[in-house]
Design a protein around this motif. Structure first.
Motif, PDB file in Angstrom:
ATOM      1  N   ALA A   1       0.856  -1.189   0.000  1.00 36.70           N
ATOM      2  CA  ALA A   1       0.000   0.000   0.000  1.00 36.70           C
ATOM      3  C   ALA A   1       0.888   1.234   0.000  1.00 36.70           C
ATOM      4  N   THR A   2       0.355   2.342  -0.474  1.00 31.71           N
ATOM      5  CA  THR A   2       1.094   3.598  -0.370  1.00 31.71           C
ATOM      6  C   THR A   2       1.237   3.960   1.105  1.00 31.71           C
ATOM      7  N   ASP A   3       2.196   4.809   1.408  1.00 32.05           N
ATOM      8  CA  ASP A   3       2.388   5.225   2.803  1.00 32.05           C
ATOM      9  C   ASP A   3       1.128   5.879   3.351  1.00 32.05           C
ATOM     10  N   TRP A   4       0.486   6.701   2.515  1.00 32.43           N
ATOM     11  CA  TRP A   4      -0.731   7.391   2.953  1.00 32.43           C
ATOM     12  C   TRP A   4      -1.822   6.388   3.281  1.00 32.43           C
ATOM     13  N   SER A   5      -2.024   5.425   2.381  1.00 30.30           N
ATOM     14  CA  SER A   5      -3.079   4.429   2.594  1.00 30.30           C
ATOM     15  C   SER A   5      -2.755   3.517   3.766  1.00 30.30           C
ATOM     16  N   GLN A   6      -1.489   3.134   3.908  1.00 39.39           N
ATOM     17  CA  GLN A   6      -1.134   2.251   5.022  1.00 39.39           C
ATOM     18  C   GLN A   6      -1.373   2.925   6.359  1.00 39.39           C
ATOM     19  N   SER A   7      -1.086   4.213   6.426  1.00 35.73           N
ATOM     20  CA  SER A   7      -1.346   4.948   7.660  1.00 35.73           C
ATOM     21  C   SER A   7      -2.836   4.991   7.962  1.00 35.73           C
ATOM     22  N   LEU A   8      -3.654   5.174   6.921  1.00 36.80           N
ATOM     23  CA  LEU A   8      -5.110   5.158   7.104  1.00 36.80           C
ATOM     24  C   LEU A   8      -5.578   3.803   7.613  1.00 36.80           C
ATOM     25  N   ILE A   9      -5.084   2.740   6.980  1.00 38.13           N
ATOM     26  CA  ILE A   9      -5.472   1.378   7.371  1.00 38.13           C
ATOM     27  C   ILE A   9      -5.057   1.092   8.815  1.00 38.13           C
TER      28      ILE A   9
ATOM     29  N   ARG B   1      -8.696  11.184  10.919  1.00 36.45           N
ATOM     30  CA  ARG B   1      -8.183  12.118  11.927  1.00 36.45           C
ATOM     31  C   ARG B   1      -6.864  11.630  12.512  1.00 36.45           C
ATOM     32  N   ASP B   2      -6.825  10.357  12.865  1.00 38.25           N
ATOM     33  CA  ASP B   2      -5.639   9.824  13.537  1.00 38.25           C
ATOM     34  C   ASP B   2      -4.447   9.719  12.597  1.00 38.25           C
ATOM     35  N   SER B   3      -4.706   9.408  11.334  1.00 37.05           N
ATOM     36  CA  SER B   3      -3.590   9.175  10.408  1.00 37.05           C
ATOM     37  C   SER B   3      -3.126  10.446   9.708  1.00 37.05           C
TER      38      SER B   3
END
Length: 231
Positions: A55-63, A106-108
């Protein structure tokens, strides 16, 4: 006597299995996940058996932020609650399906859907669904309603056509369903898949608290969104 008992037990088991598989998806989902919860409480949560998909860094942080809600948000509570603004929330031990997405963003990424949706509805009220008899925006609840999130994601250009193969949903994608009339649902695609790799597991709250499970094919898909880089 023993043979009669065995026949009776086999008949009851067969009838139970037939009733289970004939039951609506929602009933089967709650039975299966309820049994999974009992199993996890006794033996500990099971880890996915397949390696995660990239996953992209952005998406992994969201997950990752969505997954931290598992075991924290343990109940489903759709009650209307007055919220502070911005960044308003209810007790994280409870929530609805949209709260999974709201809290994860919010958290990511410090993205507040309460503020963003409220501002867009305030400026474009007539462009949002007219389903609740409102005459003006309500910043306590507007962002916690799936139809409003769908419209907001469309308005920022994040909507996509559903892929031909379920395995083509990407980690971090947001998906919506219609569970039953008047009950839309939303969840985030995780980096893990089913054991056969056919489709991704979904992080969501459909009534049993936040979970990661095989929810994607159970109901009619109504929306597919990729928030990065639009939000």
């Amino acid at each position: 006597m023993t043979r009669t008992l065995l026949y009776t037990a086999a008949l009851l088991l067969a009838l139970g299995a037939a009733a289970f598989f004939a039951a609506p998806n929602e009933v089967r989902y709650f039975v299966t996940t309820g049994l999974d919860s009992v199993r996890d409480a006794a033996l500990g949560p099971r880890l996915p058996e397949r390696d995660p998909r990239p996953a992209t860094d952005w998406s992994q942080s969201l997950i990752d932020s969505a997954r931290t809600q598992i075991g924290v948000t343990t109940t489903y509570d759709p009650a209307y609650v007055g919220l502070s603004y911005p960044m308003g929330d209810i007790d994280r031990r409870k929530g609805v399906c949209t709260d999974v997405i709201i809290r994860a963003l919010r958290d990511s990424h410090q993205i507040d859907l309460q503020e963003r949706v409220h501002c867009d509805i305030a400026a474009n009220f007539a462009r949002y669904p007219d389903l609740w008899g409102l005459t003006k925006p309500d910043r306590n609840i507007d962002h916690r309603r799936v139809p409003n999130l769908r419209r907001y994601f469309e308005r920022i250009g994040a909507d996509l056509a559903p892929p031909t193969l379920q395995s083509d949903f990407q980690p971090g994608d947001v998906v919506t369903w219609m569970i039953s009339a008047g009950r839309p649902h939303i969840g985030v695609v995780s980096e893990f898949t089913t054991r056969d790799g056919a489709r991704p597991l979904i992080i969501h709250n459909a009534g049993l608290g936040t979970r990661m499970d095989d929810f994607l094919p159970l109901y009619t898909l109504t929306g597919h969104y990729r928030l990065e880089p639009h939000i």
